[in-house]
Scaffold this motif. Sequence first.
Motif, PDB file in Angstrom:
ATOM      1  N   ARG A 114       0.744  -1.156   0.208  1.00 45.92           N
ATOM      2  CA  ARG A 114      -0.002   0.191   0.740  1.00 45.92           C
ATOM      3  C   ARG A 114       1.181   1.753  -0.417  1.00 45.92           C
ATOM      4  O   ARG A 114       1.306   1.383   0.767  1.00 45.92           O
ATOM      5  N   VAL A 115       0.738   2.862  -0.903  1.00 45.86           N
ATOM      6  CA  VAL A 115       1.485   3.472  -0.531  1.00 45.86           C
ATOM      7  C   VAL A 115       0.482   4.467  -0.433  1.00 45.86           C
ATOM      8  O   VAL A 115      -0.362   4.067  -0.625  1.00 45.86           O
ATOM      9  N   THR A 116       0.243   5.078   0.731  1.00 47.99           N
ATOM     10  CA  THR A 116      -0.125   6.396   1.293  1.00 47.99           C
ATOM     11  C   THR A 116       0.893   7.749   1.891  1.00 47.99           C
ATOM     12  O   THR A 116       2.053   7.907   1.236  1.00 47.99           O
ATOM     13  N   THR A 117       0.166   9.031   1.888  1.00 48.23           N
ATOM     14  CA  THR A 117       0.521   9.836   2.642  1.00 48.23           C
ATOM     15  C   THR A 117       0.985   9.778   4.160  1.00 48.23           C
ATOM     16  O   THR A 117       0.793   8.652   4.902  1.00 48.23           O
ATOM     17  N   PRO A 118       2.399  10.402   4.139  1.00 52.11           N
ATOM     18  CA  PRO A 118       2.630  10.996   5.635  1.00 52.11           C
ATOM     19  C   PRO A 118       0.740  10.689   6.589  1.00 52.11           C
ATOM     20  O   PRO A 118       1.432   9.571   8.151  1.00 52.11           O
ATOM     21  N   ASP A 119       0.228  10.970   6.226  1.00 52.95           N
ATOM     22  CA  ASP A 119      -0.800  11.718   7.532  1.00 52.95           C
ATOM     23  C   ASP A 119      -1.988   9.993   6.944  1.00 52.95           C
ATOM     24  O   ASP A 119      -3.094   9.793   7.761  1.00 52.95           O
ATOM     25  N   GLY A 120      -1.216   8.717   6.347  1.00 52.01           N
ATOM     26  CA  GLY A 120      -2.099   8.067   6.262  1.00 52.01           C
ATOM     27  C   GLY A 120      -3.331   7.867   4.964  1.00 52.01           C
ATOM     28  O   GLY A 120      -3.943   6.823   4.884  1.00 52.01           O
ATOM     29  N   ARG A 121      -2.868   8.824   4.221  1.00 52.43           N
ATOM     30  CA  ARG A 121      -4.246   8.532   3.447  1.00 52.43           C
ATOM     31  C   ARG A 121      -3.754   8.285   1.856  1.00 52.43           C
ATOM     32  O   ARG A 121      -3.168   7.819   1.620  1.00 52.43           O
ATOM     33  N   PRO A 122      -5.107   7.413   1.765  1.00 51.26           N
ATOM     34  CA  PRO A 122      -3.835   6.640   0.487  1.00 51.26           C
ATOM     35  C   PRO A 122      -4.009   6.878  -0.367  1.00 51.26           C
ATOM     36  O   PRO A 122      -4.448   8.060  -0.978  1.00 51.26           O
ATOM     37  N   VAL A 123      -2.792   6.606  -1.534  1.00 50.38           N
ATOM     38  CA  VAL A 123      -2.944   7.577  -2.748  1.00 50.38           C
ATOM     39  C   VAL A 123      -3.093   6.250  -3.957  1.00 50.38           C
ATOM     40  O   VAL A 123      -2.305   5.203  -3.902  1.00 50.38           O
ATOM     41  N   SER A 124      -4.190   6.299  -4.695  1.00 53.39           N
ATOM     42  CA  SER A 124      -4.466   5.657  -6.348  1.00 53.39           C
ATOM     43  C   SER A 124      -3.035   6.743  -7.081  1.00 53.39           C
ATOM     44  O   SER A 124      -2.786   7.898  -6.992  1.00 53.39           O
ATOM     45  N   ASN A 125      -3.025   5.551  -8.215  1.00 51.25           N
ATOM     46  CA  ASN A 125      -2.617   5.310  -8.739  1.00 51.25           C
ATOM     47  C   ASN A 125      -1.270   5.477  -9.116  1.00 51.25           C
ATOM     48  O   ASN A 125      -0.570   6.107 -10.028  1.00 51.25           O
ATOM     49  N   ALA A 126      -0.654   5.150  -8.253  1.00 55.22           N
ATOM     50  CA  ALA A 126       0.447   5.676  -7.598  1.00 55.22           C
ATOM     51  C   ALA A 126       1.457   4.419  -8.050  1.00 55.22           C
ATOM     52  O   ALA A 126       0.945   3.512  -8.868  1.00 55.22           O
ATOM     53  N   THR A 127       2.774   4.478  -8.939  1.00 56.02           N
ATOM     54  CA  THR A 127       3.116   3.802  -9.487  1.00 56.02           C
ATOM     55  C   THR A 127       4.311   2.501  -8.411  1.00 56.02           C
ATOM     56  O   THR A 127       5.490   3.549  -7.541  1.00 56.02           O
ATOM     57  N   VAL A 128       4.088   1.214  -8.685  1.00 60.60           N
ATOM     58  CA  VAL A 128       5.145   0.857  -7.556  1.00 60.60           C
ATOM     59  C   VAL A 128       5.466  -0.090  -8.493  1.00 60.60           C
ATOM     60  O   VAL A 128       5.638  -1.046  -9.832  1.00 60.60           O
ATOM     61  N   ARG A 129       7.186  -0.138  -8.098  1.00 64.96           N
ATOM     62  CA  ARG A 129       8.282  -1.020  -9.346  1.00 64.96           C
ATOM     63  C   ARG A 129       9.046  -2.311  -7.991  1.00 64.96           C
ATOM     64  O   ARG A 129       9.772  -1.950  -6.705  1.00 64.96           O
ATOM     65  N   VAL A 130       8.883  -3.751  -7.698  1.00 65.85           N
ATOM     66  CA  VAL A 130       9.215  -4.296  -7.325  1.00 65.85           C
ATOM     67  C   VAL A 130       9.233  -4.996  -8.014  1.00 65.85           C
ATOM     68  O   VAL A 130       9.170  -6.067  -8.852  1.00 65.85           O
ATOM     69  N   ASP A 131      11.189  -6.165  -7.933  1.00 64.11           N
ATOM     70  CA  ASP A 131      11.102  -7.704  -8.476  1.00 64.11           C
ATOM     71  C   ASP A 131      11.424  -7.099 -10.621  1.00 64.11           C
ATOM     72  O   ASP A 131      10.451  -8.270 -10.800  1.00 64.11           O
ATOM     73  N   GLY A 132      11.343  -6.025 -11.382  1.00 65.34           N
ATOM     74  CA  GLY A 132      11.328  -6.569 -12.104  1.00 65.34           C
ATOM     75  C   GLY A 132       9.305  -6.003 -12.299  1.00 65.34           C
ATOM     76  O   GLY A 132       9.852  -5.898 -14.020  1.00 65.34           O
ATOM     77  N   ALA A 133       8.669  -5.809 -11.639  1.00 67.74           N
ATOM     78  CA  ALA A 133       7.492  -5.895 -12.364  1.00 67.74           C
ATOM     79  C   ALA A 133       7.030  -4.512 -12.000  1.00 67.74           C
ATOM     80  O   ALA A 133       7.372  -4.010 -10.716  1.00 67.74           O
ATOM     81  N   THR A 134       6.393  -3.644 -12.758  1.00 73.47           N
ATOM     82  CA  THR A 134       5.309  -2.436 -11.828  1.00 73.47           C
ATOM     83  C   THR A 134       3.883  -2.636 -12.217  1.00 73.47           C
ATOM     84  O   THR A 134       3.474  -3.351 -12.811  1.00 73.47           O
ATOM     85  N   TYR A 135       3.529  -1.855 -11.335  1.00 73.82           N
ATOM     86  CA  TYR A 135       1.736  -2.125 -10.820  1.00 73.82           C
ATOM     87  C   TYR A 135       1.464  -0.331 -11.134  1.00 73.82           C
ATOM     88  O   TYR A 135       2.692   0.378 -10.352  1.00 73.82           O
TER      89      TYR A 135
END
Length: 611
Positions: A114-135
């Motif tokens: 999960r990607v959030t702001t410092p105050d815990g609000r979710p961030v939609s449409n963020a790019t997550v890259r891990v193990d060569g995969a992008t989400y």
Amino acid sequence: MVRFDGSHTQSAGPDGSRSVGLNVPSSVRLEVPRSLRLDGPYRPSRDPTVIVLLLIVLGAVTASLLGIGPAEGIGDGSGPVFPIVGGGDGERTVELEVSVNETDVTVGDPVRIRVTTPDGRPVSNATVRVDGATYRTDDRGFVVHAFPTPGNHEVRATKPAAGNTRYVGTTATVDVERRTVALSVTANRTSVEAGGAVQVRVTLPDGSPTNATVEVGEDELPTGPDGTAVVRVPAAGTYDVTATKPSNRTVRYDADPVELDVVRRAVDLRVTVAGGPPVVGERVTLRVTRADTGDPVAATVVVDGRQRSTGPEGTLDVDLNEAGTLAVTARADPTPSVRFRPENATVEVRKRTVSLSLSPSSDVVGYGEPVTFVLRRTDTDRRVAGTVDVAGNELSTDRNGTLTVVFLPPGPAPEGVRGAGDGIAHGETVTLLRGSSGDGDRAGPLHETIAGGDGPLVAVGLDPGVVPVRGVRDPSATEWFDPAGREVLLLGPKFVLADVDAPDAVPPGETVTATVTVENRGNEDGATVVTYRIGDRRVRERVAVAAGERTTVELVVTAPGTPGRYAGVVAVDGDRVERTVDVGGNASDGAWIGDRPSREAGAAKRPQLCN
């Protein structure tokens, strides 16, 4: 002075201008100083509206510079909003944060990032890259990813700027562990005797067998392709049976142990006697061993109520003082793997065998000659009391093992010997009373021991020849006695009537002649008296006959003067024939007995003695 309670909102327009709205609650009161009241000439500096607006603008700018309030809007809209249009290019920066919803992350398991702001609000449409995969994150800021390998994995989250909001990307490290596979360990039994076989099987969660190492105590055994291993635990106790399997890049294996209760195996003890059959008076060695292996056992042995201990070699020396059944009980302390069942045994202790010897004072004796037998032990040569069997007659020795006997020829008792009654038969035993002597019908004097001397004497009536003699003794509590055998040669003549020829009828008062043949069947020459009698008329004639020879004599007697039937008798020693003689009848001759056959050739010779 202006006081209010509430919140404000600010927003940016397309041209970058900013408006501020106040949500003024109903509790706000505006107090206008007297100097600002409009009851005088109008001045902008005294206009309350202008002053309030200036204060609002100043507060909104200050709030924007300090970053107070949300970018999109704040408050609950309960009060009025005062739009403020601001100009300039001010920018807001938001740092992204990445979190994983799992405490422990294992290989291959789907994980929500999960990607959030410092105050815990979710961030939609963020790019997550891990193990060569992008989400791309969804509306709630989530992406799902399965980590393929263990170790530390970097997760990078970014998002492009939106309006005057710039997002600062972030990188998080996720520690991924190997996937744990639980091995199943089963045993075909949970209780076994020490050393007994237990089959252990190792399987995967789907039930399929797998190669593994079975561990029991300090022992490790590999399973076969079928996932099984046979274990044997030598010592009693409670053991955990578990299995291990080497980990790979993605999997580590774990197993819950199975409890195995190992009890001591029951083993019988054996008690044996070293050497041959035990004999009283000996020292024998008892040996205690295991019945299953024959190995010696250190034991406690009770022999006839007396407790003793063997050494590690399991042996014990015992003195055998009595014959009979010896009770032996053996017990041993348990070992880590074995408990011993006591052994109740019996040992048959035989009596010691002692040979006897029998010594006659002479191996060759004649009639009337005393012979003394002495019975002894051969191991000590000590005289012992016992029994001497003389030609089937059991005669007791005195306490010194001595017996004196005399042999008499069967027939009438010789004169001078008292106690034999009318005579003695062959094989008969009598006790003679010695003392007076005299002449009788027998030729040849008896030995002076019979004719004279004092006290009783045992006499045995026997024909001449070899006399078997046997010495015996009753067993004692500890000994058996082997009999002793000897032979004594008894010398003497033995006279029998071989032929008698005499009339059965004679005239009264006339002389009668009887022809008598006497045979000596003994082993010595001798003389005897032949008697011919009719009624009370008798005649005697002494004859001498060599051993094995015959002689014929004629005996003449006068018949009674009175007619009648009379007993006619011809006798020599103990042999006699009788016929009825008719006195006064017609005279006739007849054979009273047929010609008796002589003894077989050589019978009159002296036999050889067996010592």
